[in-house]
Motif scaffolding. Structure first.
Motif, PDB file in Angstrom:
ATOM      1  N   THR A  41       0.593  -1.370  -0.022  1.00  0.00           N
ATOM      2  CA  THR A  41       0.064  -0.168  -0.059  1.00  0.00           C
ATOM      3  C   THR A  41       0.887   1.256   0.092  1.00  0.00           C
ATOM      4  OG1 THR A  41      -1.947  -1.033   1.249  1.00  0.00           O
ATOM      5  CG2 THR A  41      -1.718   1.203   1.247  1.00  0.00           C
ATOM      6  N   GLU A  42       1.837   1.214   0.744  1.00  0.00           N
ATOM      7  CA  GLU A  42       2.767   2.394   0.945  1.00  0.00           C
ATOM      8  C   GLU A  42       3.483   2.642  -0.319  1.00  0.00           C
ATOM      9  OE1 GLU A  42       4.308   5.939   2.956  1.00  0.00           O
ATOM     10  OE2 GLU A  42       2.366   4.821   2.798  1.00  0.00           O
ATOM     11  N   LEU A  43       4.000   1.641  -1.208  1.00  0.00           N
ATOM     12  CA  LEU A  43       4.834   1.700  -2.329  1.00  0.00           C
ATOM     13  C   LEU A  43       3.726   2.284  -3.453  1.00  0.00           C
ATOM     14  CD1 LEU A  43       6.529  -1.592  -2.371  1.00  0.00           C
ATOM     15  CD2 LEU A  43       7.664   0.705  -2.588  1.00  0.00           C
ATOM     16  N   ASN A  44       2.517   1.924  -3.364  1.00  0.00           N
ATOM     17  CA  ASN A  44       1.500   2.183  -4.378  1.00  0.00           C
ATOM     18  C   ASN A  44       1.223   3.893  -4.021  1.00  0.00           C
ATOM     19  OD1 ASN A  44       1.236  -0.087  -5.590  1.00  0.00           O
ATOM     20  ND2 ASN A  44      -0.487  -0.794  -4.270  1.00  0.00           N
ATOM     21  N   ASN A  45       1.104   4.404  -2.895  1.00  0.00           N
ATOM     22  CA  ASN A  45       0.910   5.531  -2.486  1.00  0.00           C
ATOM     23  C   ASN A  45       1.951   6.526  -2.837  1.00  0.00           C
ATOM     24  OD1 ASN A  45      -1.640   4.948  -1.225  1.00  0.00           O
ATOM     25  ND2 ASN A  45      -0.683   4.983   0.788  1.00  0.00           N
ATOM     26  N   LEU A  46       3.303   6.004  -2.808  1.00  0.00           N
ATOM     27  CA  LEU A  46       4.481   6.871  -2.918  1.00  0.00           C
ATOM     28  C   LEU A  46       4.512   7.049  -4.590  1.00  0.00           C
ATOM     29  CD1 LEU A  46       7.093   5.223  -0.322  1.00  0.00           C
ATOM     30  CD2 LEU A  46       6.095   7.986  -0.523  1.00  0.00           C
ATOM     31  N   SER A  47       4.078   5.892  -5.294  1.00  0.00           N
ATOM     32  CA  SER A  47       4.115   6.101  -6.734  1.00  0.00           C
ATOM     33  C   SER A  47       3.408   7.208  -7.304  1.00  0.00           C
ATOM     34  CB  SER A  47       3.517   4.739  -7.182  1.00  0.00           C
ATOM     35  OG  SER A  47       3.583   4.761  -8.805  1.00  0.00           O
ATOM     36  N   GLN A  48       2.270   7.810  -6.474  1.00  0.00           N
ATOM     37  CA  GLN A  48       1.370   8.884  -6.974  1.00  0.00           C
ATOM     38  C   GLN A  48       1.814   9.978  -6.252  1.00  0.00           C
ATOM     39  OE1 GLN A  48      -0.741   8.005  -9.108  1.00  0.00           O
ATOM     40  NE2 GLN A  48      -0.107   5.934  -9.268  1.00  0.00           N
ATOM     41  N   ASN A  49       2.904  10.125  -5.379  1.00  0.00           N
ATOM     42  CA  ASN A  49       3.327  11.226  -4.747  1.00  0.00           C
ATOM     43  C   ASN A  49       4.202  12.279  -5.538  1.00  0.00           C
ATOM     44  OD1 ASN A  49       4.172  13.264  -2.778  1.00  0.00           O
ATOM     45  ND2 ASN A  49       3.892  12.006  -1.224  1.00  0.00           N
ATOM     46  N   PRO A  50       3.610  13.360  -5.894  1.00  0.00           N
ATOM     47  CA  PRO A  50       4.287  14.280  -6.766  1.00  0.00           C
ATOM     48  C   PRO A  50       5.602  15.085  -5.932  1.00  0.00           C
ATOM     49  CG  PRO A  50       2.199  15.312  -6.092  1.00  0.00           C
ATOM     50  CD  PRO A  50       2.101  14.002  -5.713  1.00  0.00           C
ATOM     51  N   ASP A  51       5.620  14.762  -4.815  1.00  0.00           N
ATOM     52  CA  ASP A  51       6.671  15.359  -3.893  1.00  0.00           C
ATOM     53  C   ASP A  51       8.058  14.427  -3.679  1.00  0.00           C
ATOM     54  OD1 ASP A  51       5.505  17.725  -3.484  1.00  0.00           O
ATOM     55  OD2 ASP A  51       4.372  16.934  -1.820  1.00  0.00           O
ATOM     56  N   VAL A  52       7.816  13.066  -4.521  1.00  0.00           N
ATOM     57  CA  VAL A  52       8.728  12.107  -4.284  1.00  0.00           C
ATOM     58  C   VAL A  52       9.289  11.853  -5.718  1.00  0.00           C
ATOM     59  CG1 VAL A  52       9.152   9.882  -3.641  1.00  0.00           C
ATOM     60  CG2 VAL A  52       7.840  11.138  -2.190  1.00  0.00           C
ATOM     61  N   SER A  53      10.649  11.814  -5.789  1.00  0.00           N
ATOM     62  CA  SER A  53      11.342  11.504  -7.204  1.00  0.00           C
ATOM     63  C   SER A  53      11.951   9.866  -6.739  1.00  0.00           C
ATOM     64  CB  SER A  53      12.388  12.453  -7.508  1.00  0.00           C
ATOM     65  OG  SER A  53      11.416  13.644  -7.866  1.00  0.00           O
ATOM     66  N   VAL A  54      12.465   9.719  -5.895  1.00  0.00           N
ATOM     67  CA  VAL A  54      13.275   8.446  -5.439  1.00  0.00           C
ATOM     68  C   VAL A  54      13.076   7.881  -3.966  1.00  0.00           C
ATOM     69  CG1 VAL A  54      15.616   7.898  -5.022  1.00  0.00           C
ATOM     70  CG2 VAL A  54      15.179   9.757  -6.421  1.00  0.00           C
ATOM     71  N   ILE A  55      12.858   6.827  -3.827  1.00  0.00           N
ATOM     72  CA  ILE A  55      12.449   5.890  -2.585  1.00  0.00           C
ATOM     73  C   ILE A  55      13.884   5.295  -2.395  1.00  0.00           C
ATOM     74  CG2 ILE A  55      11.096   4.126  -1.879  1.00  0.00           C
ATOM     75  CD1 ILE A  55       9.092   4.660  -3.680  1.00  0.00           C
ATOM     76  N   VAL A  56      14.309   5.350  -1.245  1.00  0.00           N
ATOM     77  CA  VAL A  56      15.286   4.475  -0.554  1.00  0.00           C
ATOM     78  C   VAL A  56      14.751   3.518   0.589  1.00  0.00           C
ATOM     79  CG1 VAL A  56      17.128   4.555   1.053  1.00  0.00           C
ATOM     80  CG2 VAL A  56      17.119   6.428  -0.485  1.00  0.00           C
ATOM     81  N   LEU A  57      14.786   2.263   0.165  1.00  0.00           N
ATOM     82  CA  LEU A  57      14.149   1.172   1.010  1.00  0.00           C
ATOM     83  C   LEU A  57      15.103   0.441   1.604  1.00  0.00           C
ATOM     84  CD1 LEU A  57      11.428  -0.944   1.139  1.00  0.00           C
ATOM     85  CD2 LEU A  57      12.414  -2.181  -0.521  1.00  0.00           C
ATOM     86  N   LYS A  58      14.724   0.511   2.913  1.00  0.00           N
ATOM     87  CA  LYS A  58      15.707   0.072   3.944  1.00  0.00           C
ATOM     88  C   LYS A  58      14.958  -0.713   5.014  1.00  0.00           C
ATOM     89  CE  LYS A  58      17.193   3.000   7.283  1.00  0.00           C
ATOM     90  NZ  LYS A  58      17.900   4.204   7.876  1.00  0.00           N
ATOM     91  N   SER A  59      15.716  -1.503   5.940  1.00  0.00           N
ATOM     92  CA  SER A  59      15.317  -2.248   6.897  1.00  0.00           C
ATOM     93  C   SER A  59      15.530  -1.508   8.271  1.00  0.00           C
ATOM     94  CB  SER A  59      15.559  -3.555   6.919  1.00  0.00           C
ATOM     95  OG  SER A  59      16.799  -4.036   6.728  1.00  0.00           O
TER      96      SER A  59
END
Length: 254
Positions: A41-59
């Protein structure tokens, strides 16, 4: 945004067009289905967020990057529908990563097993530290890496995927780098974070529309994953209910 419950944490922070998406679970950052669903769900939300260009995925933490599927939940499934639904959770995450309009940079700070290797493979760019060994141990517990295989093979090729799948032993971070899973391996976590920050900031300065179009190009030829990964989830779902798998899972848990 932060979601936290007994099934693990999921935290998103956004700064300078970079979204840092952090997941965590007490059992070596393994994934119960609830956490898989929240990550999707969060990945799908970030995909539509115009304020985001890059996602850093971490644990979270300084231990394993991701131990894959939750053994407790695998042992708890009692029928084909439940089992297939569980493995479909990984299919959902991989498809969300594939369809996400943002470039996803993986920060791999420790060992990755099973589904964790699949998540690394679905990152567009993965940077790791020297402790980030990888392993596909699914055959040893009576199943196989069916759902994640397309992502792993896409990144490292069928030959290396075959080696990992049949051998089921640890492969070093250097091996993963040589095969193309990791773009670069840094000696320490501090060096890894410095590299991640510099790279993410560089990407964030690029034309966001160009990044979106490039993401589409990078994933050309994977359109069949919308059906393939769920067909694979059904195979895993059948196998995990077998006597062989039940015994192996209980032994591994001990």
């Amino acid at each position: 945004m932060e979601t936290q419950n007994p099934n693990g944490i999921l935290i998103t922070t956004i700064e300078n067009k970079i979204a840092t998406l952090e997941f965590g679970h007490p059992a070596s950052n393994s994934f119960p289905s609830d956490l898989l669903n929240r990550l999707t769900t969060e990945l799908n939300n970030l995909s539509q967020n115009p304020d985001v260009s890059v996602i850093v995925l971490k644990s979270s933490g300084a231990g394993a990057f991701c131990a894959g599927a939750s053994f407790d939940e695998l042992l708890a499934v009692s029928n084909q529908e439940e089992a297939t639904k569980f493995f479909s959770g990984f299919a959902n995450v991989l498809n969300a990563m594939r369809n996400c309009s943002k470039i996803i940079v993986g920060r791999i700070n420790g060992k990755a097993v099973g589904g964790g290797v699949g998540i690394v493979a679905a990152c567009d760019y993965a940077l790791a530290n020297s402790e980030s060994s990888i392993k596909l141990s699914e055959l040893a517990i009576g199943i196989g890496p069916f759902v994640i295989e397309p992502a792993v093979s896409r990144k490292i090729g069928k030959s290396a995927t075959t080696e990992m799948t049949l051998d089921t032993e640890w492969k070093t971070a250097i091996w993963a780098n040589q095969k193309g899973l990791y773009t670069k391996v840094l000696a320490t976590t501090a060096e890894l974070d410095t590299e991640i920050t510099a790279f993410a900031n560089k990407l964030a300065d690029y034309n966001p529309k160009a990044l979106v179009e490039m993401k589409k190009v990078l994933w050309e030829g994977t359109e069949n994953w919308n059906t393939l990964l769920y067909e694979r989830a059904e195979i895993s779902g059948k196998l995990v209910l077998s006597d062989f798998s039940r015994k192996a899972l209980n032994q591994f848990k001990k």
